[in-house]
Design an enzyme around this catalytic site. Sequence first.
Site, mmCIF file in Angstrom:
data_model
loop_
_atom_site.group_PDB
_atom_site.id
_atom_site.type_symbol
_atom_site.label_atom_id
_atom_site.label_comp_id
_atom_site.label_asym_id
_atom_site.label_seq_id
_atom_site.Cartn_x
_atom_site.Cartn_y
_atom_site.Cartn_z
ATOM 1 C CG PHE A 251 33.899 43.717 29.542
ATOM 2 C CD1 PHE A 251 34.334 44.425 28.421
ATOM 3 C CD2 PHE A 251 34.545 42.530 29.861
ATOM 4 C CE1 PHE A 251 35.393 43.957 27.652
ATOM 5 C CE2 PHE A 251 35.599 42.060 29.105
ATOM 6 C CZ PHE A 251 36.034 42.768 27.995
ATOM 7 C CB SER B 193 36.826 34.538 32.490
ATOM 8 O OG SER B 193 36.677 34.366 33.884
ATOM 9 C CB CYS C 150 32.996 34.129 23.948
ATOM 10 S SG CYS C 150 31.253 34.195 23.542
ATOM 11 C CD GLU D 257 38.478 34.023 25.917
ATOM 12 O OE1 GLU D 257 38.333 33.765 27.122
ATOM 13 O OE2 GLU D 257 37.529 34.164 25.126
ATOM 14 C CB ALA E 240 25.453 40.921 32.216
#
Lengths: 145, 496
Positions: free
Chosen positions: B159, B236, B292, B396, B157
Amino acid sequence: MLNTTSAFITFHGKLEDETGAFYRSLASSGRYPEAEEAFLALARENGKHKETVLRTYREVITDAFEGGFPLFSLNEGDYQIQTELPEDASLSDALKRAADIEETSRRFCTDAAKSTSGLMADVPQAFEWVARAKARREKELESLR
Amino acid sequence: MVVLDEPFKEVRVLRNYINGEWVESASKVSVDVVNPALMKVIGKVPRSNAEDVDLAVRAAAEAFPGWRRTTPLARSRYLFRLKELLEENFEEISRVGTMEHGKTIDESRGETRRGIENVEVATGIPSLMMGYNLEDIARGIDEYVVRQPLGVFACIAPFNFPWMVPLWFLPYAVATGNTYVLKPSSETPLSMTKLFELIDEVGFPPGVVNMVHGGREVVGAILRHPDVKGVSFVGSTPVGRDVIYREAAAHGKRVQAQCGAKNFFVVLPDAAVDRTVASIMTSFYGNTGQRCLSGANLLIVGEDDFYGSFMARVKETAENIRIGYGLDESVQMGPLRSPDKKKKVLGYIEKGLEEGAKLTLDGRKFKLAGDYPEDCFLGPSIFEGVSEEMVIAREEIFGPVMSVMRVGGLDEAIKMINECPFGNSAMIFTSNGAASRRFQYEVDVGNIGINIGIVAPMAFFPFSGMKDSFFGDLHGQGRDAVDFFTSKKVVIVRWF
């Protein structure tokens, strides 16, 4: 300053709690036996209004993750209510104070509905529903005079 | 101004949850969990190792035969009970989320609710897991499909949504009869610890759901473990593509890796300005830009007059965003998750200036609501005069930075979006239905918003993603999740 949905919800809950306590104290004072039942009913409804808005918020806060950005802020100073009454206040005085409180609550709910209208659809709807209930309560108070 | 109470004051010492018990990590090493708004240690999380992972996977593998034989209806009832407990603990979960991540309380509550919604959807597994059949595929012969669980699945998972993301997967995995090992983010492990306290209270059979805290060693051990049948990952693109997807596939596992993004927010001149500006605020600056689905590039179509007045509104609203501790209800944007993450965003701001973009709102100059250390805080930034080839338009940033570009029309906007290697989400704000339909039809991204600033699919829809934003076939949530966590077995029947 009330500038997030969370702040609106907390302030609304506080208004309902204070209003409910006001009606309960009128009912338990023993000074207005003819309106006691009506005051208790109004106090119970305050709890329901608080719960309705809070539950609606919690159920739809996920809609758009936009709760932090209402269309405009509100100033909590514009919606302060006065719940203190003198010891010797007549029923008419008490009803006048109650009507003022209901008017302030209705105004807050109407403004909160407008401010949150760009975000989660159900929250402004809940505020509008409570605002309509406040208008009805104002009429009920009028009939007790 | 109301600052909500923190649900705990002590430093929490976390443990793994394996085979229905709270256990110490074999490594005996722990790292601090820091509240980024206060820069205060609020927890110590074990840096578990491969031995811990093996213990958890073996417990899950041993629990699997019994759990898969538990009826779907009975399995869903465990989730109904969990849902009740989640509702009872809604506010505590949300406040823990704000403490460990820094997001505002509105954002945390939204995250909590979205997690609960996934549990709700997964309770429908007796219907969702049904197969299908056809009589007389040949004379006197019938054929049908059944869905079966595979065994042990795992989740790695991120953060930024420490509560919601694991719940995109875990409820579906368990409801379909698999067993589970979760590795929370070691930066934000507290809300998952709360979830497992509630899972423990529900009383799932030992080994059905397990949690192992840790970092890279735990990830590697999960990816290599022969008993792990599939892995869900959110993080990422470099890690998702080059580590998770490749390693998991190399070890014969199912994999779904939801990765990075560079999302475009297109405004046409006929957009409803007030609502568009409000949506831009949450899209670019909500969760402090650490999601995201955040807007990153703002593409504006229109003449000089429209551009000037629109951007004036955007800038005025952005500079009035209140920054501070998320438990303060008047705060609209919290800190970044860590000083390192702030440093990275500052680097992009420097890069934008070097490349010649005009910084019309400088987030480095900000005013905090309250007396807090500034280590992780940053204000909203706006770059105008950005061009497509600039680094700030391509990479990003994962922070509260908006890159504004003017485009000649919808054609140019669509071309720009489709040339971007990422494909997570794109938004268009307009009152023109034809333009919206064309946008939806032609844009190569997984999640499209039409007058929606954050395109977060609900629990009963897949959280999509394309190109460098997703690696795998099946997404998290809804029916995709049911497909991911089940195998389809075909049976052809003839009786003599």
